[in-house]
Every structure is written in structure tokens, then in C-alpha cells.
Motif scaffolding. Sequence first.
Motif, short mmCIF file in Angstrom:
data_model
loop_
_atom_site.label_atom_id
_atom_site.label_comp_id
_atom_site.label_asym_id
_atom_site.label_seq_id
_atom_site.Cartn_x
_atom_site.Cartn_y
_atom_site.Cartn_z
N MET A 48 19.30 14.55 29.46
CA MET A 48 18.98 15.70 28.61
C MET A 48 20.20 16.22 27.87
O MET A 48 20.08 16.82 26.82
N LEU B 166 9.80 19.00 26.62
CA LEU B 166 9.47 17.66 26.13
C LEU B 166 7.99 17.57 25.74
O LEU B 166 7.65 17.00 24.69
N HIS C 79 19.19 14.34 22.36
CA HIS C 79 18.63 13.57 23.47
C HIS C 79 17.09 13.57 23.46
O HIS C 79 16.48 12.70 24.09
N TRP D 84 14.88 11.64 32.04
CA TRP D 84 14.74 13.05 31.66
C TRP D 84 14.55 13.88 32.94
O TRP D 84 13.67 13.59 33.74
N GLU E 229 9.76 10.08 31.66
CA GLU E 229 10.97 10.66 32.24
C GLU E 229 11.75 9.65 33.05
O GLU E 229 12.98 9.74 33.15
#
Length: 316
Positions: A167, A101, A182, A265, A260
Motif C-alpha cells: 500500500m 480499494l 500503489h 494489499w 489482496e
Amino acid sequence: MGTYIVRRLFIAVPVFFGITVLSFLIMNLAPGNPVDMLINPNIPKELLELKRERLGLNDPLYAQYANWLSGVLQGDLGYSFSSYAPVSRLIGERIGPTLLLAAASLLFGLLIAIPVGVISAVKRNSKLDYFLTGITFLGISIPPFFLGLGLIYVAGIQLKWLPTGGMTTLGGDGGAGDVLLHMILPVTVVGAAIAGKKVRYVRASVLEVLGQDYLRTARAKGLRELAVTNKHALRNALIPVIAVVGAEIPLLLGGSIVIEQVFQWPGIGQLTMEAILSRDYPILMGLNLIAACVVLLTNLLTDVLYAAADPRITYG
């Protein structure tokens, strides 16, 4: 250059240990401990005291730190106080998604910031420059978590174009296409924040370089303006930007906690929140260890990139 890198690595060793000592002290000065999270009326105080003893929480702080450091030097980060799983395995399972990410967001942000900053500098004081500057300030002003929630509502809930979290799709194949789908929303949010901050630095650096004498000489030789800007101006203008980008990487990893949480995430951001809420000291120290390594290595890499971008820079 090799001698300089070795010297910097030697200097980083005491700095590294100093960071771990401060992190350990600050963590233990915070109110509460892992056993406090287990307190309920049905647990006898004798069992709680036995739990503290087994976890080593009754030992002096210097003894606790020495035990942790001894394990680290042997490649052992210890075991989680809450799940009893190896800390290295827990972090290893989570760091991959966070790095993915962070890398994608940084690349996306720079792919926007560099060309927009150059165009804004070349077209300075024009309507296009004012428009790009306004968009930049808008990107800086909107908090990432607010933008993330807005995109989730519009693109995920109302339009149903993109997944709103996670994810991979539950029950799906978990392939690269699913992961990429995603990633779109979180990468857009983080990348927009990066681009908004970096456009200003790129614009200011390019403006400073465009007034140099060697660019006037290049134009006098008959070089096209595009070649003058991209080949001669941009390379020197990126030198101060390298420092800013280098400082962004540790902040990017630290800032992943909020993003996140918003997008669910499965990275170290979620692991950090879980460890903070449960006062899981081994996990927190393991994460601080990684953060210290990232900061030190990023600073070293930034200096190396300085020399690569500008041959005039040498390290004795």
C-alpha cells in the motif's frame, strides 16, 4: 419510508443471528482447530490439552457460541487465538485499506460501465457496439488474478512504471500520492472486472427504456437526443442496475481476498487468509459478523435507492 426502514431493521435482527449461527457451525465442522496448528513432536499432549481447555475448545458448541455472542453484545469480539490481540483492533487496522480499494474499484468500474453501456445501446448493432461488446466479453473472460499478474509483470517489472505490491513504499513517507500510486494496478484489475459485468446490464436497461412511449413524446417536443438519453432514459434505466451494483458490494469485499494476495494489499483479505490457515476462530467470526452486516445494510440501501431513483416506487 421511515416505517419501512425500521421494519426492515427489525426483520434483519433474526436473519443476522441466523447467519452467525450457521457460520459458527460450518467453521467448527471444518477439520482441524487452532491447537492442531501447534502440534510438533516437542509439545507434550498434556500441554495441548491444557491449551484447548484455556481456549474453550473443549466446551460444547452451544456454550462456545453463547460465550462469543455474549461478548459481541457487549462490544467485545474476543481475542485472536494466534496473536492474542483484540479482534476488533486487528479488523479495524485492516478494514480501512479494503474499503478504500473496494470503493475506488467500484467507482472506477461504474465510470466505465455506465457511459460505455449507454453508448453501446444508443449505437446498437453498429461497429462501435460490436467493438464495445467484444471488449466487454474480454474483460469478463480474463480472471482477475491472471490480469493482475500480467499487469505486475508488464507495468511493474518490465516497464517499472508502477509498484508491484503493498500500500506504501517501504521507507517512504506513506503520503496520499504514494498510496494512490500503489492503488493503480489493483483498482484497474478489480474495476475492469466490475465494468465488464455491468456494461451488459446498462446496455440492456437502456435499450429497454429507449423504446418507451414517453421518450418518443420527448423527441416529438423537440428535445435533443442527448437530453432525451441523459435526462429521461438514463435515470429509469439505472433502476435495475442499482440492484446489480448493490449485490456487487458484498461480493467485492469477499473477492478482495484474491486481489489482496496478488498485490500484497494489507486489508481484510490477507487477514482472512491468515485466520483460515491458523484456524483462528475469533477472527473468522468477526469477519463473518462484518460480512453479514454489509449484506443486510446493502440490501436495505438498495431498496432506498430504488425509491430515490424512481418516484413511482413507494414503500408502505
